[in-house]
Design a protein around this motif. Structure first.
Motif, PDB file in Angstrom:
ATOM      1  N   LEU A 122       0.838  -1.189   0.000  1.00  0.00           N
ATOM      2  CA  LEU A 122       0.000   0.000   0.000  1.00  0.00           C
ATOM      3  C   LEU A 122       0.882   1.252   0.000  1.00  0.00           C
ATOM      4  N   LEU A 123       0.278   2.373  -0.309  1.00  0.00           N
ATOM      5  CA  LEU A 123       0.984   3.652  -0.359  1.00  0.00           C
ATOM      6  C   LEU A 123       0.374   4.628   0.640  1.00  0.00           C
ATOM      7  N   PHE A 124       1.236   5.268   1.430  1.00  0.00           N
ATOM      8  CA  PHE A 124       0.827   6.400   2.255  1.00  0.00           C
ATOM      9  C   PHE A 124       1.419   7.651   1.619  1.00  0.00           C
ATOM     10  N   ASN A 125       0.570   8.588   1.205  1.00  0.00           N
ATOM     11  CA  ASN A 125       1.096   9.769   0.528  1.00  0.00           C
ATOM     12  C   ASN A 125       0.283  11.004   0.888  1.00  0.00           C
ATOM     13  N   THR A 126       0.816  12.150   0.523  1.00  0.00           N
ATOM     14  CA  THR A 126       0.133  13.415   0.740  1.00  0.00           C
ATOM     15  C   THR A 126      -0.634  13.794  -0.518  1.00  0.00           C
ATOM     16  N   SER A 127      -1.234  14.976  -0.509  1.00  0.00           N
ATOM     17  CA  SER A 127      -1.988  15.438  -1.669  1.00  0.00           C
ATOM     18  C   SER A 127      -1.106  15.684  -2.886  1.00  0.00           C
ATOM     19  N   ILE A 128       0.217  15.608  -2.706  1.00  0.00           N
ATOM     20  CA  ILE A 128       1.114  15.695  -3.861  1.00  0.00           C
ATOM     21  C   ILE A 128       0.794  14.600  -4.875  1.00  0.00           C
ATOM     22  N   GLN A 129       0.132  13.542  -4.407  1.00  0.00           N
ATOM     23  CA  GLN A 129      -0.258  12.436  -5.280  1.00  0.00           C
ATOM     24  C   GLN A 129      -1.104  12.924  -6.449  1.00  0.00           C
ATOM     25  N   VAL A 130      -1.963  13.925  -6.213  1.00  0.00           N
ATOM     26  CA  VAL A 130      -2.822  14.415  -7.292  1.00  0.00           C
ATOM     27  C   VAL A 130      -2.301  15.722  -7.894  1.00  0.00           C
ATOM     28  N   VAL A 131      -1.218  16.262  -7.339  1.00  0.00           N
ATOM     29  CA  VAL A 131      -0.643  17.512  -7.855  1.00  0.00           C
ATOM     30  C   VAL A 131       0.408  17.239  -8.928  1.00  0.00           C
ATOM     31  N   LEU A 132       1.312  16.292  -8.657  1.00  0.00           N
ATOM     32  CA  LEU A 132       2.445  16.050  -9.549  1.00  0.00           C
ATOM     33  C   LEU A 132       2.064  15.761 -11.006  1.00  0.00           C
ATOM     34  N   ILE A 181      -4.779  18.928   6.543  1.00  0.00           N
ATOM     35  CA  ILE A 181      -3.843  19.813   7.234  1.00  0.00           C
ATOM     36  C   ILE A 181      -4.049  21.226   6.700  1.00  0.00           C
ATOM     37  N   PRO A 182      -4.771  22.061   7.438  1.00  0.00           N
ATOM     38  CA  PRO A 182      -5.045  23.412   6.952  1.00  0.00           C
ATOM     39  C   PRO A 182      -3.766  24.247   6.872  1.00  0.00           C
ATOM     40  N   PHE A 183      -3.796  25.217   5.980  1.00  0.00           N
ATOM     41  CA  PHE A 183      -2.725  26.197   5.917  1.00  0.00           C
ATOM     42  C   PHE A 183      -3.129  27.443   6.691  1.00  0.00           C
ATOM     43  N   VAL A 184      -2.134  28.069   7.274  1.00  0.00           N
ATOM     44  CA  VAL A 184      -2.341  29.329   7.973  1.00  0.00           C
ATOM     45  C   VAL A 184      -1.647  30.421   7.166  1.00  0.00           C
ATOM     46  N   LEU A 185      -2.364  31.494   6.864  1.00  0.00           N
ATOM     47  CA  LEU A 185      -1.737  32.646   6.225  1.00  0.00           C
ATOM     48  C   LEU A 185      -1.067  33.454   7.324  1.00  0.00           C
ATOM     49  N   VAL A 186       0.265  33.459   7.297  1.00  0.00           N
ATOM     50  CA  VAL A 186       1.030  34.186   8.324  1.00  0.00           C
ATOM     51  C   VAL A 186       1.786  35.330   7.662  1.00  0.00           C
ATOM     52  N   VAL A 212      -7.086  30.963   8.220  1.00  0.00           N
ATOM     53  CA  VAL A 212      -6.789  29.566   7.926  1.00  0.00           C
ATOM     54  C   VAL A 212      -7.614  29.125   6.725  1.00  0.00           C
ATOM     55  N   THR A 213      -7.105  28.126   6.008  1.00  0.00           N
ATOM     56  CA  THR A 213      -7.724  27.711   4.743  1.00  0.00           C
ATOM     57  C   THR A 213      -8.757  26.603   4.899  1.00  0.00           C
ATOM     58  N   SER A 214      -9.011  26.143   6.105  1.00  0.00           N
ATOM     59  CA  SER A 214      -9.991  25.078   6.314  1.00  0.00           C
ATOM     60  C   SER A 214     -11.410  25.644   6.262  1.00  0.00           C
ATOM     61  N   ALA A 215     -12.393  24.766   6.064  1.00  0.00           N
ATOM     62  CA  ALA A 215     -13.785  25.202   5.995  1.00  0.00           C
ATOM     63  C   ALA A 215     -14.266  25.711   7.352  1.00  0.00           C
ATOM     64  N   GLU A 216     -13.737  25.114   8.411  1.00  0.00           N
ATOM     65  CA  GLU A 216     -14.050  25.547   9.772  1.00  0.00           C
ATOM     66  C   GLU A 216     -12.753  25.874  10.494  1.00  0.00           C
ATOM     67  N   ARG A 217     -12.836  26.573  11.582  1.00  0.00           N
ATOM     68  CA  ARG A 217     -11.635  26.964  12.313  1.00  0.00           C
ATOM     69  C   ARG A 217     -10.819  25.743  12.711  1.00  0.00           C
ATOM     70  N   ALA A 218      -9.516  25.889  12.630  1.00  0.00           N
ATOM     71  CA  ALA A 218      -8.616  24.775  12.911  1.00  0.00           C
ATOM     72  C   ALA A 218      -8.360  24.679  14.408  1.00  0.00           C
ATOM     73  N   THR A 219      -8.340  23.454  14.911  1.00  0.00           N
ATOM     74  CA  THR A 219      -8.144  23.262  16.352  1.00  0.00           C
ATOM     75  C   THR A 219      -6.775  23.745  16.815  1.00  0.00           C
ATOM     76  N   VAL A 269     -11.273  27.215   0.172  1.00  0.00           N
ATOM     77  CA  VAL A 269     -10.926  26.165   1.130  1.00  0.00           C
ATOM     78  C   VAL A 269      -9.861  25.317   0.460  1.00  0.00           C
ATOM     79  N   TYR A 270      -8.687  25.279   1.039  1.00  0.00           N
ATOM     80  CA  TYR A 270      -7.611  24.491   0.432  1.00  0.00           C
ATOM     81  C   TYR A 270      -6.729  23.917   1.541  1.00  0.00           C
ATOM     82  N   ASN A 271      -6.723  22.608   1.650  1.00  0.00           N
ATOM     83  CA  ASN A 271      -5.919  21.927   2.666  1.00  0.00           C
ATOM     84  C   ASN A 271      -4.949  20.958   2.018  1.00  0.00           C
ATOM     85  N   ASN A 272      -3.830  20.772   2.664  1.00  0.00           N
ATOM     86  CA  ASN A 272      -3.027  19.601   2.352  1.00  0.00           C
ATOM     87  C   ASN A 272      -3.727  18.413   3.009  1.00  0.00           C
TER      88      ASN A 272
END
Length: 323
Positions: A91-101, A124-129, A223-230, A247-250
């Motif tokens: 099996l493969l464990f991967n990030t969203s890079i699987q559909v980006v590359l 994994i939400p992104f935070v705009l800092v 944050v880029t999540s649909a709801e506030r990130a914990t 809405v854009y998450n890794n």
């Protein structure tokens, strides 16, 4: 009329053979499952892979062994799985890079046809800092300045074509602002320059920026999540800031080789789903700053296709290319 014993036994043997012929090919169901993580041992993705391997092993009743095959943006490990037998042993464990590359470079496999999506592990939400010395306190402040001063704000990313880059480009498109891209080789040097003021903003994963938010060296805007990130519950979402479509998450997930029989895929998806729903597993994912997911089987397969199309549109619209 009673069937002769010899004929009865022959019919039973024929029926059994027919059932076996139509059954999906399975590996030794007591043997180990090799979960390939296409990144170095000890990295963020590897940590999550090892976290979920144990509960998945318990659900399957067989060992799940992590195999780190790093290199070439994860394509070495992913390619190994694409070429493996679809019997559940690899099996493969991967990030969203699987559909980006696939949208950024030629690959030795077809991302949609050569893999069977089994389950999403987390998001994994992104935070705009931003640099602490900037006066912006909201997305509205930042956008107003960027529109009045086109091209004067620089945004850092950890690499071209990364999820951080795609998040920033999607924001730039939706907000209608002109921002200059400054790519780095990794998050650490990008964050160093952001703190020093050499770049002004960055979309980065919460766990990476949390120490700098706590120390006051950076300020979080949204944050880029649909709801506030914990991990940063006091930081509003872009939806709250007036960008309902942003809405854009890794995210991270588990795939099997393509061509896997439906019964085998369903069995694996169900077992992985049960493992990921365990309260202790969800809490450990939260402790890592990620949002636990509850998506296995067909919903994850549909999500993978949707994400493939979504990021492909971002890449084409922004003209993102790898040098």
């Amino acid at each position: 009329m009673k069937m002769p014993v010899q004929i009865y036994r022959a019919v039973r043997l024929l029926l059994a053979a027919a059932c076996l012929a139509g059954a999906p090919a399975l590996a030794d169901e007591t043997g180990p499952v090799r979960l390939i993580a296409p990144y170095p041992a000890g990295g963020p993705a590897d940590v999550v892979a090892r976290l979920v391997a144990e509960p998945i092993s318990r659900e399957l009743g067989r060992p799940v062994v992590i195999d780190n095959k790093a290199g070439a943006s994860g394509t070495i490990g992913a390619g190994t799985v694409a070429r493996a037998d679809p019997d559940g042993a690899t099996l493969l464990f991967n990030t969203s890079i699987q559909v980006v590359l696939p949208h950024l470079m030629p690959l030795p496999y077809d991302t949609l046809k050569d893999f069977t999506p089994l389950a999403q592990v987390n998001s994994i939400p992104f935070v705009l800092v931003i640099n602490k010395d900037l006066p912006f306190r909201s997305v509205g402040d930042l956008v107003a300045y960027a529109k009045a001063n086109p091209g004067k704000l620089n945004y850092a990313t950890n690499s071209p074509g990364s999820a951080s880059h795609l998040a920033a480009e999607q924001f730039r498109k939706q907000a209608g602002v002109d921002l200059m891209h400054v790519p780095y080789k990794g998050s650490a040097p990008a964050l160093t320059d952001l703190i020093a003021g050499r770049v002004q903003l960055m979309f980065e994963q919460g766990p990476s920026v949390l120490p700098f938010l706590k120390s006051g060296q950076l300020r979080a805007i949204a944050v880029t999540s649909a709801e506030r990130a914990t991990i940063v519950p006091d930081v509003p979402t872009f939806v709250e800031a007036g960008y309902p479509g942003f809405v854009y998450n890794n995210w991270q997930g588990i795939w099997a080789p393509g061509g896997m029989p439906a019964a085998t895929a369903e069995k694996l998806s169900a077992a992985i789903g049960r493992a990921l729903r365990q309260p202790a597993v969800r809490q450990r994912l939260l402790d890592l700053g990620t949002q636990p997911a509850d998506m296995a089987g067909r919903p994850f397969r549909d999500f993978t296709v949707q994400q493939y199309d979504y990021v492909g549109d971002i890449v084409r619209t922004a003209g993102i290319k790898l040098d």
